[in-house]
Design an enzyme around this catalytic site. Sequence first.
Site, PDB file in Angstrom:
ATOM      1  N   GLY A 105       0.813  -1.212   0.000  1.00  0.00           N
ATOM      2  CA  GLY A 105       0.000   0.000   0.000  1.00  0.00           C
ATOM      3  C   GLY A 105       0.843   1.257   0.000  1.00  0.00           C
ATOM      4  O   GLY A 105       1.871   1.329   0.671  1.00  0.00           O
TER       5      GLY A 105
ATOM      6  N   ASP B  34       0.309   1.833   8.699  1.00  0.00           N
ATOM      7  CA  ASP B  34      -0.213   1.059   9.829  1.00  0.00           C
ATOM      8  C   ASP B  34       0.720   1.039  11.030  1.00  0.00           C
ATOM      9  O   ASP B  34       0.304   0.685  12.130  1.00  0.00           O
ATOM     10  CB  ASP B  34      -0.497  -0.374   9.394  1.00  0.00           C
ATOM     11  CG  ASP B  34      -1.656  -0.475   8.417  1.00  0.00           C
ATOM     12  OD1 ASP B  34      -2.609   0.309   8.561  1.00  0.00           O
ATOM     13  OD2 ASP B  34      -1.606  -1.328   7.516  1.00  0.00           O
TER      14      ASP B  34
ATOM     15  N   MET C 264      -8.059   3.327   8.904  1.00  0.00           N
ATOM     16  CA  MET C 264      -7.487   2.050   8.502  1.00  0.00           C
ATOM     17  C   MET C 264      -6.833   1.393   9.722  1.00  0.00           C
ATOM     18  O   MET C 264      -6.628   2.029  10.753  1.00  0.00           O
ATOM     19  CB  MET C 264      -6.463   2.255   7.389  1.00  0.00           C
ATOM     20  CG  MET C 264      -7.077   2.544   6.035  1.00  0.00           C
ATOM     21  SD  MET C 264      -5.815   2.706   4.739  1.00  0.00           S
ATOM     22  CE  MET C 264      -6.832   2.767   3.269  1.00  0.00           C
TER      23      MET C 264
ATOM     24  N   LEU D 230      -7.626   8.173   1.621  1.00  0.00           N
ATOM     25  CA  LEU D 230      -7.162   9.532   1.898  1.00  0.00           C
ATOM     26  C   LEU D 230      -6.065   9.540   2.953  1.00  0.00           C
ATOM     27  O   LEU D 230      -5.173  10.395   2.930  1.00  0.00           O
ATOM     28  CB  LEU D 230      -8.330  10.401   2.383  1.00  0.00           C
ATOM     29  CG  LEU D 230      -9.378  10.784   1.328  1.00  0.00           C
ATOM     30  CD1 LEU D 230     -10.595  11.404   1.995  1.00  0.00           C
ATOM     31  CD2 LEU D 230      -8.768  11.740   0.316  1.00  0.00           C
TER      32      LEU D 230
ATOM     33  N   ARG E  39      -3.558   7.691   3.233  1.00  0.00           N
ATOM     34  CA  ARG E  39      -2.225   7.357   2.735  1.00  0.00           C
ATOM     35  C   ARG E  39      -1.784   8.190   1.534  1.00  0.00           C
ATOM     36  O   ARG E  39      -0.716   7.927   0.966  1.00  0.00           O
ATOM     37  CB  ARG E  39      -2.161   5.869   2.389  1.00  0.00           C
ATOM     38  CG  ARG E  39      -3.036   5.428   1.247  1.00  0.00           C
ATOM     39  CD  ARG E  39      -3.075   3.913   1.153  1.00  0.00           C
ATOM     40  NE  ARG E  39      -3.558   3.480  -0.160  1.00  0.00           N
ATOM     41  CZ  ARG E  39      -3.913   2.226  -0.445  1.00  0.00           C
ATOM     42  NH1 ARG E  39      -3.836   1.305   0.494  1.00  0.00           N
ATOM     43  NH2 ARG E  39      -4.329   1.904  -1.653  1.00  0.00           N
TER      44      ARG E  39
END
Length: 406
Positions: free
Chosen positions: A11, A141, A185, A296, A298
């Site tokens: 990601g 994360d 997230m 949004l 990331r």
Amino acid sequence: MANCIIAQSGGPTSVINSSVVGLIKANKDFKLYDTVYAGVNGVEGILNKNIINLSNVSDEDLNTFKYTPSSGLGSCRYKLKPLEESTEEYDKLLDILKELNIEAFFYVGGNDSMDTIAKLSKYSKENNLDIKFIGIPKTIDNDLMYTDHTPGFGSAAKFINTTILETYLDSSVYINNGIFILETMGRDTGWLAASACAAKLNGESVVDFIYVPEVAFNKIKFIEDVRERFKRNNKVYIVVSEGIRDSSGRFVSEFDCVSQDNFGHAQLGGVSNYLRQIILDSGISTRVKALELGILQRCAMHCASDIDIEEAYNAGYEALKYAKDGKNGYMVAIKRVYKDSKYTTEFFEIEASKVANNVKYLPTEWVNEEGNNIKEEAISYFNPLLNGNPSLCFEDNLPKYNVFNN
């Protein structure tokens, strides 16, 4: 003629391209490699020989690239087969690298990317190949073991906290206010949601409840807590991680597993709407709004952390130095230090194999006894990572960005 190659995987983040620029700058300083190549779309792109030359990119374009969000070299979620199962992909990849006289391979990514680095370095050592494989960390994360934090996390946390403050103000303008739920997230860990404890107005937290995957979610207690807070304040602000689970370990949302990627990771989303519905069903209020921030988090470079950008840049710079020192199979890790009470960082190497297939969870001692918020002591961890604003390039009144994956 010795060359190197860099690629991005997993990601995207707002600052992932800064690591690429840092590595290119380090190579200009140390003159270690004649050419810096890039694999477009990660290992998958290299296997398809989708490779470009970054050595002749102008300083102006590199500076724009440094402040460009998302993976400007493209990305992939390509899982190499276990070595015991087949070496075909490894042999093909290594043949391509040897054709280009590659002596160092740099992979910017998260947990799964470090798994790739570990596998490739192991295979190269077993076959006495003179190619070094080095990982550069990234993930919003913040779940990579051994490193204090990961490049990309600080910017995502800053965007989340900024959005919380703005939506809190927007949702608090009426005589009869409602309940607002913001979803972050965080499939396995609650770092992003937990960072919401930093959102303060006039010195007071604006978030009433924070729910993270590390603590089991209790639906009955949730309804009771929200009901009591709404009765007292006539408004409630909730932040929830997409990956919250019940006491049995199941995702609480009925929208839990939309799909899975090549690594078997559940693609989540929708828990905020699930919570909205159970609040409506409980009759607490008819005014309940849910906001899923989605991608949004990331790619919001306009709200990035300058500290995060520079740390990502320095991680790329350090990776080149590790290659210069003959390191192989390592990831660049960040150590937090305070000098004269001022936050700063140092870098150290950690075996990629130790990072791969492991998860760094949010410390449960940071979660309050009620399991519905984050303690004040955690703010000192998050705050320094939000510092500074990016020096964006602009064109026609909009941010100017530059990518190499088209």
